[in-house]
Write a protein that holds these residues in place. Sequence first.
Motif, short mmCIF file in Angstrom:
data_model
loop_
_atom_site.label_atom_id
_atom_site.label_comp_id
_atom_site.label_asym_id
_atom_site.label_seq_id
_atom_site.Cartn_x
_atom_site.Cartn_y
_atom_site.Cartn_z
N PRO A 60 63.72 64.70 0.77
CA PRO A 60 62.49 64.71 1.56
C PRO A 60 62.79 65.14 2.99
O PRO A 60 63.88 64.86 3.51
CB PRO A 60 62.05 63.24 1.52
N LEU A 61 61.85 65.83 3.61
CA LEU A 61 62.05 66.31 4.97
C LEU A 61 61.02 65.66 5.88
O LEU A 61 59.81 65.80 5.65
CB LEU A 61 61.93 67.84 5.00
N LEU A 62 61.51 64.95 6.89
CA LEU A 62 60.60 64.25 7.81
C LEU A 62 60.72 64.85 9.21
O LEU A 62 61.83 65.08 9.70
CB LEU A 62 60.96 62.77 7.90
N VAL A 63 59.58 65.10 9.83
CA VAL A 63 59.56 65.49 11.24
C VAL A 63 59.07 64.28 12.03
O VAL A 63 58.02 63.74 11.72
CB VAL A 63 58.64 66.70 11.48
N LYS A 64 59.89 63.87 13.02
CA LYS A 64 59.56 62.67 13.79
C LYS A 64 59.39 63.07 15.25
O LYS A 64 60.31 63.56 15.86
CB LYS A 64 60.69 61.65 13.68
N GLY A 106 68.39 58.97 2.97
CA GLY A 106 68.30 60.10 2.05
C GLY A 106 67.36 61.22 2.47
O GLY A 106 67.05 62.10 1.66
N ASN A 107 66.91 61.21 3.72
CA ASN A 107 65.98 62.25 4.18
C ASN A 107 66.68 63.28 5.06
O ASN A 107 67.66 62.97 5.73
CB ASN A 107 64.87 61.60 5.01
N ASP A 108 66.15 64.49 5.06
CA ASP A 108 66.48 65.43 6.12
C ASP A 108 65.57 65.10 7.30
O ASP A 108 64.36 64.86 7.11
CB ASP A 108 66.21 66.88 5.66
N VAL A 109 66.14 65.08 8.51
CA VAL A 109 65.36 64.60 9.66
C VAL A 109 65.34 65.63 10.79
O VAL A 109 66.38 66.13 11.21
CB VAL A 109 65.93 63.26 10.19
N VAL A 110 64.14 65.94 11.25
CA VAL A 110 63.94 66.77 12.43
C VAL A 110 63.23 65.92 13.47
O VAL A 110 62.22 65.27 13.16
CB VAL A 110 63.08 68.01 12.10
N VAL A 111 63.78 65.88 14.68
CA VAL A 111 63.19 65.08 15.76
C VAL A 111 62.61 66.02 16.80
O VAL A 111 63.24 67.02 17.15
CB VAL A 111 64.28 64.17 16.39
N ALA A 153 55.68 74.68 9.31
CA ALA A 153 56.61 75.78 9.02
C ALA A 153 57.62 75.37 7.96
O ALA A 153 58.02 76.17 7.12
CB ALA A 153 57.32 76.23 10.29
N LEU A 154 58.05 74.11 8.02
CA LEU A 154 59.08 73.63 7.09
C LEU A 154 58.47 73.06 5.82
O LEU A 154 59.20 72.64 4.93
CB LEU A 154 59.91 72.53 7.77
N ASN A 155 57.16 73.00 5.77
CA ASN A 155 56.49 72.35 4.65
C ASN A 155 57.04 70.92 4.49
O ASN A 155 57.40 70.49 3.39
CB ASN A 155 56.68 73.17 3.38
N ALA A 156 57.10 70.21 5.60
CA ALA A 156 57.69 68.87 5.62
C ALA A 156 56.84 67.89 4.83
O ALA A 156 55.64 68.10 4.65
CB ALA A 156 57.84 68.39 7.07
N ASP A 157 57.47 66.83 4.37
CA ASP A 157 56.74 65.83 3.61
C ASP A 157 55.80 65.02 4.48
O ASP A 157 54.75 64.58 4.02
CB ASP A 157 57.74 64.91 2.89
N VAL A 158 56.21 64.81 5.73
CA VAL A 158 55.31 64.10 6.65
C VAL A 158 55.72 64.41 8.08
O VAL A 158 56.89 64.70 8.37
CB VAL A 158 55.32 62.57 6.39
#
Lengths: 439, 439
Positions: free
Chosen positions: B22-26, B53-58, B183-188
């Motif tokens: 899962p990819l999360l943008v925070k 277990g997530n990919d994380v973008v801050v 752009a990343l089609n993030a999960d949330v």
Amino acid sequence: MKPTVMSHPPTGGCVFQNHRRPLLVKKFGGTSVASVERIRNIARIALASQRAGNDVVVVVSAMAGETDRLLKLAHQMLPLPDSREMDVLASTGEQVSVALTALAIQAEGGQAFSLLGHQLPVLTDSAFSRARILRVEQGPIRRALAQGRIVVIAGFQGVDPDNNITTLGRGGSDTTAVAVAAALNADVCEIYTDVDGVYTADPRVCPSGRKLNSIPYEEMLELASLGAKVLQVRSVEIAMKYEVPVHVRSTFSEEEGTRIVAREQVLEARKLMGLACERGQARVELLGVQCSPEQVAEVTDLLAELNVSVDMLCHARCGQESTRTDISFTLPEGDLLRVRPHLGQLSKRLGARELRVSSNLAKVSLVGIGLRSDPGIAARLCRSLNRQGIAVSGLVVNELRVSCLLESGQADDAIRLLHDTFELAGETSAEALTASAPA
Amino acid sequence: MKPTVMSHPPTGGCVFQNHRRPLLVKKFGGTSVASVERIRNIARIALASQRAGNDVVVVVSAMAGETDRLLKLAHQMLPLPDSREMDVLASTGEQVSVALTALAIQAEGGQAFSLLGHQLPVLTDSAFSRARILRVEQGPIRRALAQGRIVVIAGFQGVDPDNNITTLGRGGSDTTAVAVAAALNADVCEIYTDVDGVYTADPRVCPSGRKLNSIPYEEMLELASLGAKVLQVRSVEIAMKYEVPVHVRSTFSEEEGTRIVAREQVLEARKLMGLACERGQARVELLGVQCSPEQVAEVTDLLAELNVSVDMLCHARCGQESTRTDISFTLPEGDLLRVRPHLGQLSKRLGARELRVSSNLAKVSLVGIGLRSDPGIAARLCRSLNRQGIAVSGLVVNELRVSCLLESGQADDAIRLLHDTFELAGETSAEALTASAPA
């Protein structure tokens, strides 16, 4: 550390005619941009120069204290912060300065256009926090100048081939300014500072210190390397390589400062240029090392690996035993922390009988030309210091300098004494000295 | 102001496999990065999420107060500073934050990689200080994530096609975060803030204000437009357009906040979502304007030219004389300074009998769905306010909101009153209201 080759930059596909207006690059340091009022002063200097018929490029540093404030924040986060992120952080200081300087020029009725390191770009290698400039693009500067604008460039920062932000190390804005002047083939690179030029000795220490009207690149390079803080060493290297005329002058007066130029353009025929002093030096001595062709290489390899800049490296055969030798070198006290943990092992590997580390030392250097071929100068220096009870614990002589190592507390006395001894205060002292040296 | 089309970005020549983690943008705002200690907290939140277990973008904003400090410096230089240079200046705030956040993640044992607006790049148009995002490149983010890094992106800033630094306006970091998530089609896209979600009314004003578990994009867009400060309007537009699930939540607790999602995913079947309030409003009335098809266009053209965002624009035929009409509109008091010098001339050109300007007003808005088709709601709102002696000096109703204009000093009372009247505190109030509305 050979200087990286910086080729003259291509013009980005555009063809520019030779400019006919003189082109001046003016660099202002941290104290010159320390407040809104001082930045206004820069704007007035730049505009006066433009109105006098010049094309003007301004290079600015971060506001005094700003870089330290940022580094402190980073060190609060992490004692040894990642250097890529440090450069992202540190480069904001210059970014603030260019914006405020451009606004100040506009406030004074001029047109200004700011350019950051990555916008120009100032292309560097990827050695974060101490990157070296590979190339400066001139296209964006030429275009803005052609529109009648004053171009304001962020010093100290660049961008590597992977588009990472880099910085050039302390004093890097000098290097930006000289590299920009080289790329543009500018008529002069003016380094504005809070002193009014390069002195024979620091006038705060030595009241008879005299401002030099001009100094050759080579001697300036030595002075800068040996602790004269007016210019970053790398900036002098680039100026010398591309023969950029540099003018070190005061932000607060219009008086002529010191011109750094090719030797043949120096009007005063001086042999000795001045004295420099580096405090906070430490000395490492490895005594009774077993002779082998590899000894010195081992020492220098280790120090290169630790990125320590070493000076006064000596190795000498011990008196009676021809199979043993001493190796000693100096380094900045600040680097000792990194080097110390490795010294025990190094000493063991070299089979040294004794390891001595001393600190709180100063290196006082006399800079001039032809010093190696004139042994009278080194002798006179030692004699003069000894006569006043100042112990010299190390000495190196090369073509352009004589450096001696002494107790930090005695450095000021030594400078004043040597300034007198070598008659640096007088305009023609060098000539007189040459005549009297063999005595 | 139609939203600029933002196409899903190409991947920069690289082909990436669909990510399985899962990819999360925070996104963290200014108060969440206000100190070294708070930035450490962000680092811990990001790392905990990655370890789960997530990919994380801050995405981070400038430290609270920093942008204002910078703008103040610029205004000291020049009352109306050049917006290109302002953006160069203002964008340093986020640059400091990304570096410190990346260092904090490293200090906590993680790997982090910062990206500035121009490095990613976040491509925008050239409207300095209020630029709109055209495209977000995902390649550099994907590469860093694939290396196990947490990617830290500077909010608020971008770069235009000519490589100028741009900024996205107040609250622009929300927009950066949602655009990156799109752009990343993030999960949330998680918006961390100092409140714990979106409320039916500001709980500081209205103690019975209740946190919403979820809200549809459309109603959130209205709330954001009407003064709810949790999210920048543009960020909600982008979230709606690309159906990015947004989660507004507290930086200081792990509790569930408010989910902003498509209408069909909102579990509570509420008709009324909440109340918003914009203070500092002014109203301009042009009375007895001569009728012509061009009148309103002239007004809106002028205001567009002055870049003023206008609301509650009404024009109504005057009672007896059918050749004359009234035109009124509201605008932020801060914009009145720019608009005022033009009003006299506008009034003359339109042949208005009278020009009235009033200020110190507040706009209180009830947001929900189907409000235009339910006239009972507007009537009930007016009746309720009048009964408490609160004068309503303007009213607009559209599909998603009823807004009324009143004296600023009465705004808090009005909000508390309306919150009760429409039973917004109760979970099922909306249903009850629908039933009772015609009464």
